[in-house]
Every structure is written in C-alpha cells, then in structure tokens.
Design a protein around this motif. Sequence first.
Motif, PDB file in Angstrom:
ATOM      1  N   ARG A 137      -3.784   6.226   2.918  1.00 24.29           N
ATOM      2  CA  ARG A 137      -3.730   6.011   4.383  1.00 24.29           C
ATOM      3  C   ARG A 137      -4.916   4.861   4.987  1.00 24.29           C
ATOM      4  NH1 ARG A 137      -1.307   9.082   8.291  1.00 24.29           N
ATOM      5  NH2 ARG A 137       0.031  10.780   7.511  1.00 24.29           N
ATOM      6  N   ARG A 154       0.998   8.799   1.924  1.00 20.02           N
ATOM      7  CA  ARG A 154       2.185   8.805   2.352  1.00 20.02           C
ATOM      8  C   ARG A 154       3.108   8.467   1.238  1.00 20.02           C
ATOM      9  NH1 ARG A 154       3.949  11.982   5.384  1.00 20.02           N
ATOM     10  NH2 ARG A 154       2.786  12.955   3.941  1.00 20.02           N
ATOM     11  N   MET A 155       4.144   9.049   1.089  1.00 23.14           N
ATOM     12  CA  MET A 155       4.966   8.376  -0.224  1.00 23.14           C
ATOM     13  C   MET A 155       5.897   7.426   0.448  1.00 23.14           C
ATOM     14  SD  MET A 155       5.487   9.069  -3.513  1.00 23.14           S
ATOM     15  CE  MET A 155       4.543  10.657  -3.774  1.00 23.14           C
ATOM     16  N   ILE A 156       5.730   6.413  -0.027  1.00 18.99           N
ATOM     17  CA  ILE A 156       6.820   5.246   0.163  1.00 18.99           C
ATOM     18  C   ILE A 156       7.835   4.869  -0.688  1.00 18.99           C
ATOM     19  CG2 ILE A 156       6.540   2.915   1.013  1.00 18.99           C
ATOM     20  CD1 ILE A 156       4.980   4.924   2.778  1.00 18.99           C
ATOM     21  N   GLU A 157       8.951   4.902  -0.033  1.00 20.21           N
ATOM     22  CA  GLU A 157      10.293   4.675  -1.079  1.00 20.21           C
ATOM     23  C   GLU A 157      10.781   3.230  -0.788  1.00 20.21           C
ATOM     24  OE1 GLU A 157      13.356   7.375   0.472  1.00 20.21           O
ATOM     25  OE2 GLU A 157      14.887   6.405  -1.019  1.00 20.21           O
ATOM     26  N   VAL A 158      11.020   2.490  -1.686  1.00 13.83           N
ATOM     27  CA  VAL A 158      11.695   1.301  -1.979  1.00 13.83           C
ATOM     28  C   VAL A 158      13.131   1.708  -2.657  1.00 13.83           C
ATOM     29  CG1 VAL A 158      11.869  -0.838  -2.592  1.00 13.83           C
ATOM     30  CG2 VAL A 158       9.623   0.251  -1.923  1.00 13.83           C
ATOM     31  N   ARG A 192      -4.260   1.892  -5.345  1.00 14.90           N
ATOM     32  CA  ARG A 192      -2.869   2.150  -5.099  1.00 14.90           C
ATOM     33  C   ARG A 192      -1.887   1.938  -6.280  1.00 14.90           C
ATOM     34  NH1 ARG A 192      -1.278  -0.031  -0.001  1.00 14.90           N
ATOM     35  NH2 ARG A 192      -0.443  -1.796  -1.331  1.00 14.90           N
ATOM     36  N   ARG A 215     -11.747  -1.814   2.074  1.00 12.38           N
ATOM     37  CA  ARG A 215     -10.317  -1.954   2.145  1.00 12.38           C
ATOM     38  C   ARG A 215      -9.666  -2.867   1.050  1.00 12.38           C
ATOM     39  NH1 ARG A 215      -7.517  -1.184   7.558  1.00 12.38           N
ATOM     40  NH2 ARG A 215      -6.568  -3.159   7.214  1.00 12.38           N
ATOM     41  N   GLU A 224       0.419  17.046  -6.029  1.00  8.55           N
ATOM     42  CA  GLU A 224       1.020  16.552  -4.804  1.00  8.55           C
ATOM     43  C   GLU A 224       1.732  15.150  -4.714  1.00  8.55           C
ATOM     44  OE1 GLU A 224       1.051  19.080  -2.403  1.00  8.55           O
ATOM     45  OE2 GLU A 224       2.398  17.698  -1.306  1.00  8.55           O
ATOM     46  N   ALA A 274      -2.095  16.905   1.130  1.00  7.27           N
ATOM     47  CA  ALA A 274      -0.618  16.320   1.424  1.00  7.27           C
ATOM     48  C   ALA A 274      -0.455  15.174   2.321  1.00  7.27           C
ATOM     49  CB  ALA A 274       0.448  17.428   1.779  1.00  7.27           C
ATOM     50  N   ASN A 275      -1.306  15.227   3.280  1.00  9.70           N
ATOM     51  CA  ASN A 275      -1.525  14.438   4.303  1.00  9.70           C
ATOM     52  C   ASN A 275      -2.473  13.168   4.086  1.00  9.70           C
ATOM     53  OD1 ASN A 275       0.306  13.274   6.390  1.00  9.70           O
ATOM     54  ND2 ASN A 275      -0.069  15.129   7.614  1.00  9.70           N
ATOM     55  N   THR A 328       6.796  14.230  -6.278  1.00 12.69           N
ATOM     56  CA  THR A 328       7.769  13.226  -6.217  1.00 12.69           C
ATOM     57  C   THR A 328       8.017  12.448  -7.242  1.00 12.69           C
ATOM     58  OG1 THR A 328       7.709  13.401  -3.669  1.00 12.69           O
ATOM     59  CG2 THR A 328       9.005  11.395  -4.663  1.00 12.69           C
ATOM     60  N   ALA A 387       0.689   6.163  -1.387  1.00 13.17           N
ATOM     61  CA  ALA A 387       0.165   4.923  -0.650  1.00 13.17           C
ATOM     62  C   ALA A 387      -0.982   5.723  -0.017  1.00 13.17           C
ATOM     63  CB  ALA A 387       0.891   3.996   0.086  1.00 13.17           C
ATOM     64  N   PHE A 439       9.216   5.454  -5.600  1.00 13.90           N
ATOM     65  CA  PHE A 439       8.503   6.292  -4.835  1.00 13.90           C
ATOM     66  C   PHE A 439       6.975   5.813  -5.338  1.00 13.90           C
ATOM     67  CE2 PHE A 439      12.439   8.378  -5.286  1.00 13.90           C
ATOM     68  CZ  PHE A 439      12.730   8.646  -3.909  1.00 13.90           C
ATOM     69  N   THR A 440       6.282   5.537  -4.235  1.00 14.41           N
ATOM     70  CA  THR A 440       4.850   5.041  -4.410  1.00 14.41           C
ATOM     71  C   THR A 440       3.982   5.761  -3.638  1.00 14.41           C
ATOM     72  OG1 THR A 440       5.529   2.732  -5.139  1.00 14.41           O
ATOM     73  CG2 THR A 440       3.198   3.016  -4.342  1.00 14.41           C
TER      74      THR A 440
END
Lengths: 566, 566
Positions: free
Chosen positions: B206, B558-562, B113, B106, B175, B554-555, B179, B204, B201-202
């Motif tokens: 899982r 996750r697309m993380i928006e700031v 990322r 990890r 994929e 696609a799963n 975005t 990230a 949009f990043t």
Amino acid sequence: MAAVLPPEKLSETHRPTLDRALDAIRSRAYWSPHPEHPKAYGEDGVPGSLGPAEGKAAFDAVLNTRFDLGQPGTDGWVGGETSPYGPKLGVEYPHVDPDVLLAAMRSGMGAWRAAGPQTRALVCLEIIARINARTHELAHAVMHTSGQAFVMAFQAGGPHAQDRGLEAVAYAYEEQTRTPSAADWAKPQGKRDPLRLHKSFTAAGRGISLLIGCNTFPTWNGYPGLFASLATGNPVLVKPHPGAVLPLALTVRLAREVLAEAGFDPNLVALAAENPGEGIAKSLALRPEVKIIDYTGSSSFGDWLEANARQAQVYTEKAGVNTVVVDSTDDYRGMLSNLAFSLSLYSGQMCTTPQNLLIPRDGIATESGTKSFDEVAADLAEAVGKLLGDDARANGLLGALVNPDVKARLEAAPELGEVALASRAVANPEFPDAVVRTPVIVKLDGSGPADGAAFLSECFGPVSFAVAVDSTAAALDLLRRTVREKGAMTVGAYTTSPEVESAVEEVCFDESAQLSLNLTGGVFVNQTAAFSDFHGSGGNPAANAALCDGAFVANRFRMIEVRRQA
Amino acid sequence: MAAVLPPEKLSETHRPTLDRALDAIRSRAYWSPHPEHPKAYGEDGVPGSLGPAEGKAAFDAVLNTRFDLGQPGTDGWVGGETSPYGPKLGVEYPHVDPDVLLAAMRSGMGAWRAAGPQTRALVCLEIIARINARTHELAHAVMHTSGQAFVMAFQAGGPHAQDRGLEAVAYAYEEQTRTPSAADWAKPQGKRDPLRLHKSFTAAGRGISLLIGCNTFPTWNGYPGLFASLATGNPVLVKPHPGAVLPLALTVRLAREVLAEAGFDPNLVALAAENPGEGIAKSLALRPEVKIIDYTGSSSFGDWLEANARQAQVYTEKAGVNTVVVDSTDDYRGMLSNLAFSLSLYSGQMCTTPQNLLIPRDGIATESGTKSFDEVAADLAEAVGKLLGDDARANGLLGALVNPDVKARLEAAPELGEVALASRAVANPEFPDAVVRTPVIVKLDGSGPADGAAFLSECFGPVSFAVAVDSTAAALDLLRRTVREKGAMTVGAYTTSPEVESAVEEVCFDESAQLSLNLTGGVFVNQTAAFSDFHGSGGNPAANAALCDGAFVANRFRMIEVRRQA
C-alpha cells in the motif's frame, strides 16, 4: 422440535457446492453454479425454481401488499417505491424500533456461533439456493427498483449476485477454518516433561452487521456483505435504499425462513425499511450493537461512515472516476464496439462504467493507420449510435434512468464541452413513463483547467468524456492523478506497445486499480465475474474493500482461544 | 552487479523454514526454529551466532557511539536512552528529514513488489536469521532499554520476538499466495466459442508502513508489524520509543544489510529516531505517504491514531484491564504459585499481566476446603512473598521498573485500599541504580463505587487488586463489563465447575477475549507462544488487532488484477 433442515441434510445438499466454490476462489478459473439464462429456471430447469410466468406472478402478487416478516419491534409500516419504469410498487414494509429489534437479533447469536463455520456456511448456501430458485421473481423486483432492463436485472440481480454471495461464504468459511478448532501443544523442556496445553479456537462474530443497500444493484452489491457477515456468525440488519427495498425484503424473507427451518433464530436476519428522507442509516450506524457496516453509495455518506462509525468495521464502495487510456490498437472496430457497449449498458449507471477516455491529441495508431482524436471520438459516437439505433435493442441494453438526478446530469452535460454524441430519448412501448436515454459523449481538453473540473468529478450516469491529452505519457499521469485523488473501480487501456502496457500496469500497481487490457470481444471493462475477478481494489478512494478477498471477511469475526492444561 | 544473496540461495536456506512455519500456523502445535536457551548460541550453537561474551562485547562496543545507518535525509543526531538499570547508553541515532527519507523509501517499492511474495518472505527470513544470530547482543539492548531481567530480555526480546516476526511472514506469504499469480478463464457460451481471458494477479503493497515502537517490548511487539508489512511489499519506517531505540536500531541495520545483499534498496527499512518530547510519531502518522501504522502503547495515543490517521490502516495494541476469575480449584497451591509468578514476572509490566483477581466474598472451594476471600488474598500474598524472598531470584524475575511513572503508581497503590501484600525494594548488586520492586496486592470491594474507579482503570506495573465480589455470577458480570468497556489482552479463570467454565467461555466469546483456564503449572496467563497462541483478540478495546491472524496481514497489500483477452 427437530430442525426441518438438520446439518447432515444441509451437508449432503450443499457441501459439494461449497467445495467447488473453495476450489474456484483458489484457481480463479470460470465457475458458477447459478445458470444465467432465464430459460434455465422453471419446469425442466433448476429443481423447484419458478419459471418465467410463475416469477412474474409472484412479483405481481406482492405488489400493493403489506410485507410482513413477523419481526419483533415493528412499530409501523412504510414504503414508497416507484419503478423507474413508471408504476408505483405499493408495498409496505415493517418500520422498526431498533431498541427492540437489535436486542432480539443479538439473542440468537450464541447458538449461531456454536453451530460452527461449516453449518453456518451450509445454511447460507441453502438461503442462496432458495434465492436462486426465485430468480425470476427477484429479476422483476430488481428491474422495477433499479431501472435495469429485464435481462440485466435477471442476470446481474440474480445468478451473478448469488455468485458474489456464495463467493463471500466461501471466503468466510476458509478464513474461519484456517485455524483448527482445537490443538494440542507440547513444548519440550529438556529432560523435564514437556509443557502441555489443550487449546480450542472458536470463530466468534463481532455483533450486529448493518447492510446499507444501494438503489442500482440492491442484490449484487448487497449479498457479499450480507453473507460474509452471516457466515462469520453475525446477525445482519438489512437497511435497503428507500427506492430499492423489495429485492432485499424478498431476500430477508427467504433468509429468515431457512434460519428457522435449520433451527436457528430467524431474527438473525432482519429488515429495517424507512420513510423517504428519514435517514435511519445514520442513527443505526452509530448504535453500539452495530459492529460491522457494509455500504454502497455516495462518497460523501461513505466517508461519513468511515469517519464516524468508529465502533464498527466499515466496508464501503463509493464513487470513483473510471478511466480508459487509448494509446493504440490492432483492432480498431473491436475496440470501438467494446467501448460502445460499456458506455451503453444500463445507461452508464454502473460504478464500473468508464467515464474518461484519454486519447492523445495527435491521434492513435491502429491497424488501418493513425486515427486523430476527433476521428476516434466521432467513430466511437458512431459505434454507440449504431449499437443503440434500434429502439427495442436500445431498451434492452439501456434500461431506465434510476432517478431524476441522473437525468439532470445527462441534460447538463452538453454545457461542459463539444458534444461528440448527443443523447436521445428512446420510447419504451411497454412502459411509456420510463425515462430511457442513450449516452452523451462530450469532448474535453485534458490540459484545460475548466475541463479538468468536469472530468475529475464523477458524473454518474450516461455521460462520458473523450479527453484530449498531449501524449500517452500525459494520459498515464492523468490516470495516476485521477485514481489517487478520485479513485476508480475500473481502469481500461488499449495499446499495442509492450512498454505502454507495462507503464499502465505500474500505475495500476502503484495506485491500486484493477486493469482490463485491450478488450475487443464479449467481455467488458464494467463486468466482473465472481470467483475470478476482484471488484474494486480496496486500495484507492473509490472503495475501501474489494469483492471478495481475505480482507473482506477476516475482520468480521475474531478467533477466541481457550487454553487449558492438558 | 549480481546480488550476493540471489533468490535461489535464499530459497535453499529458508524455504524449508517457511514451509515449517506455514505448517505450524495451520496446526497450531508447538514449533520454533529459534532456540530459547542462551547456551544455544555461539560456538557449537546456532551457526555463525554470537556467544554470550561476543554478544556482550558487541553491545558494549555500540555504547557511546554514533549509530550511522547511511540513510538519506539524515539532518542531525539524537539519542538519550538511559538504562532502567542505571547507565546512560550514549548512542546517537540519525534524525531524519521525512521529505527526503520517505521519497527515498518509496523508490525501492517497485522492485520489491516485482520480487513477489516468495522472495520477499525469504529475504525477511534471512533478516530474522541474522537477528537470531545476534540474540545475545539484542538481549543486552532489550534489557537496558526495557528493564527486563537478562533471561527474559534474551527470550522474549530474542527467540520469542523472532518467532512472532516469522509467524507474521508466514501469514503474509500465505495470504498473498491464496490467489494464484495467473489464471486462464473461459466462460462457456452455449454453441459459440467460450469467452476467454488471461488474468494476472499481483500483490501490491500500500505504501510506507510506520512502526511506532514501545518501551517495554521493542522487538516482541515491533517485529510482527515490521515483517508483516515488509513481506507484503511495503517499505517500513521504524519510529522507536525514545527510551528503547537500540534494539530496533540494531534490527534496522541488519534489515538494511540483508536487503542490499539481496539486491534491493536498503531504504526499504529505515529508522526515525527523535529527541525526547519531539513527538514525531504524530506528524509521521499523518503523512500521506504513510499507508499502514503499527502501534503499541497508551490507549490515548492509540485512539488518536485510529481516529486521525485516516489515510492509513492502523493496527493498535493499547491498554486493557486483565482479569482472573477465581471460582474454585482442585489445586490451590498450584493456582497460587502460578498466579504469583504471573504477577511478578517483569514487575507486572506486561500488557498481559493480570490486574484484577475477582474472588467471591464468601470464599472459594478448594481440594482442602473453602478458602475465604481474605484467606485467598493472604495466601496469594504469601506465595508471591516466597517466590521473591530470595533477592537474586527476585532480580531475575522482576527486572527493573521501566520508568518513574510506574514507580509512582506503585507507591500510590496502598492508598486505594487495604494492602494484602506490600511492595518491597530489592537491591541489585550489579546495578545499584536499578529500581527493583516486588508487586503490591491491594484488596478492593467489587461493589464499591470508589473501589470500582480503581480496578476499572489500567494500573500498569506491579499493582494487582484482589476484588471481593458477591458471587461467581457477579464476577462474570464484572468480567463482561471490564472487557467490554476497558478491554483485556488476557482473561484467566479457575474453576472446577463445568457450568462456570462454560459461562466464562461464553463471556469471552461474546466480548472477544482470550481465555486461559486453570493454569497451575509452567504456563502463565501472560505468556503467548507464536504459531499457536493468539496475542490479544483484536475485538475489544485493548487492541484492534491480534498477533497473528489473517486480518493482521490481509489489508497490508491489495491484489491487483490485470486481465487481457486470450
């Protein structure tokens, strides 16, 4: 009989809108085809749309009637909606025999599959256009089931919900058309003739899709799943919350009307209403015909669906604990007024409303010097008080409490800690029975185990906690723990420090949460815009899906290949 | 220290390949960058690649050694692979302490990322290129763990597996880049200034992705999940089948080497070998750090993973019962020889090998008249017999039985019904201990309940059933029931009737199965080509995922928006 709405007519009307929607989800710039001002509807507005008076009249006309959809398998009539504003709606809806209805719904699936992704998308766009034209009617239906104030019910329940439905159609269309409908394949074999195959690819829906609606946002939370499933070839059975049937019943009626006009089986969309306490969601969710479930509601039932409806793809939006980290700001007033609005809108009854405001014990830096924890809490309380000081304005922002549970939580909140802002009852002159309350803000200690039990549980409704933490670093640790263990639909942060900004971002990347930074103007952490913002991340316990992305649509159909020697 | 492989160098080398792969998944025409002929490697072949002798020498050099990957948390050494051709491999692999290893894996995730989708894709392509260069070595490793014959081990375990890995990288890249990485959003406010936000949009990952490998196709079935997860930002822990560790251990070594050269933490890919019977897959699958699982193997463990590893996205390929409907043909000999090859290849030990051949009791129409059920069964038996009549050719097609269970099922098959073709033992002069067997074909009655118990279970290995059915319509009913209840990776059909063709297609659309029609030449129902064919549908009980589509990737992130005020 020729369809009233043949594909070419649908294409002429809606293909440009679909193309704009496809552009929007790629650029994520602002776009909406659905005006959000109530005056944009009716005469001189959206063609064919109901104006304010017509919409109200249409809503009034449906009250105290039997809402007959002509569905097969109707075995009785049920209904018992009471507006959070007081009146009983008195509408009766069909109660269904699933053995009959589900079989009828499946029988139209072959023709719907054969229609292909474009025609399915265009039919969905026609349904959305019909819904849009009746936004005024739907606004009253949403208002009198959710308790939202009229303008919010109009916007969130109308154009914004329609945007989210259209967004889902765009994703569904794009996903199905990433693979061509046919391909010729020729593999070289050196000096021999190539191996040649002709291949066809057909997007095939999985089976019946069950939409389990919620009480607070029946259309906004319902449309994405409804249209994503329908556009990918699945019949959709709509099981509304018993307290918010009418908005989805009106939606189902329009969908059935359009399907029939376009030459498809209207039973591709149907309604399953229930008696209060009947709990048909549980039995429907386990039917073998049900292959997809969309659900918005409590974590306990959402978790049950994920664990038990194993025959289905399950998309859930459940509960979370939304956090705002307050580290520092160069616009203290802007921050306070922005937060005050976020806490007040729809009495905090949004899944995106901030609950925990993490504020360092020693205070925060602002453009006018350090503000202590107590000062920030007091100033925020004052900002909320001012925002809601005028009863007319308060009614317009707060709406009504959706049910007695919310009221009970609000009334119990002062026992949790020191009250920074007490809730007050607001009289609603038009609807004297409406329960309208301003938010309560309670101060808690971020290091106190007893307090932790309070702020680490979702307290849905107009209850927020100003949580004193030892430092911004401690706030980030608590944020991480909260998102990981409890989930979050939204995270907010205020900071002037690039280092803190990065650190908050890293927590959100690690724990999969959507972040709004330093909002001080007219955009609020609890609002997301279709085509641009993701609603939820799908990566923390608050929801296993985001609105809307590829993952939300890609598994609602399967691509079936048929290959033949060429 | 500067990376030996900076992004610009990776881009120069691999971006054109990535672009070609992206084109291929959109057109689904034939494409592969990995030559499938053994002679294409070594001097004058793929640059830097091992030739036949070098590959064999590299394989030999690793036998009877300790395979040290320099992984943290190594707490012992395990290994016990025996080639289905006889020899013990004698390789020892690290046994891991997951508490140490998972934490180490990890720790590299943040930088991975931050590298973004393109750099991650290019690093994956470099890993695949290194694997490709060592195809000869890997071919021996696959041969001596799976029992595949050399040419098949070379092709399916080498270039075809590499194609599937590259395909997954292409899907993952596409994929994540649907975005944009940033967007400016401006919402008009009538006469007031628009609301403006800047959004980032990043993608990230899982968390840790666990690959649970299989014995028969360790690389082909392993690479899609490995590369899909790595390309979407997740560390990948590879848990091979205890009987087929070496191909994946070699893969992990190359991945770690490339990651380090590119400046990333090599622990982003690690190996977890185990003692036979230790069952570490079960405990690893339930670790909270594990967020994604890819699995190929038995239905019982696949079903267990789906039901129990609730903290993870679980992608499974399990068992099914593959069916061929034989209605009619205008190329009887072509059909027989095509089916004979399909039944023989790798002794029927492919998840895609046909098991049930449904043949109308009254016979089928062919270009040379009607052939009765018994004639078809006898002619197919003869075709298989001829195909495998020569021992050298038989060894080259059949390979060896992978384990004693397969042999036991083969030996028990004659008890199930009348034998149309008996299995025979084939001597392998090079490997006298190899268990090489030709397929058995047993005649069963499609209406007989006792027979149904046989043909409605998967009988993995060189066992096929010629099932007499009352009619083609009965065959289609049985096909539907088989796919719905037991699942299928492949369906085949032979018919000259457009009506029957449509009817078979409709069954496959309804039940979500991939269909090959009238194959009589050099393409076989059990083979799928990356970039063009989907492997499995993900919509029936044989597998919950298809290789490869949007849903497969696609799963995994996750697309993380700031969002920030602009």
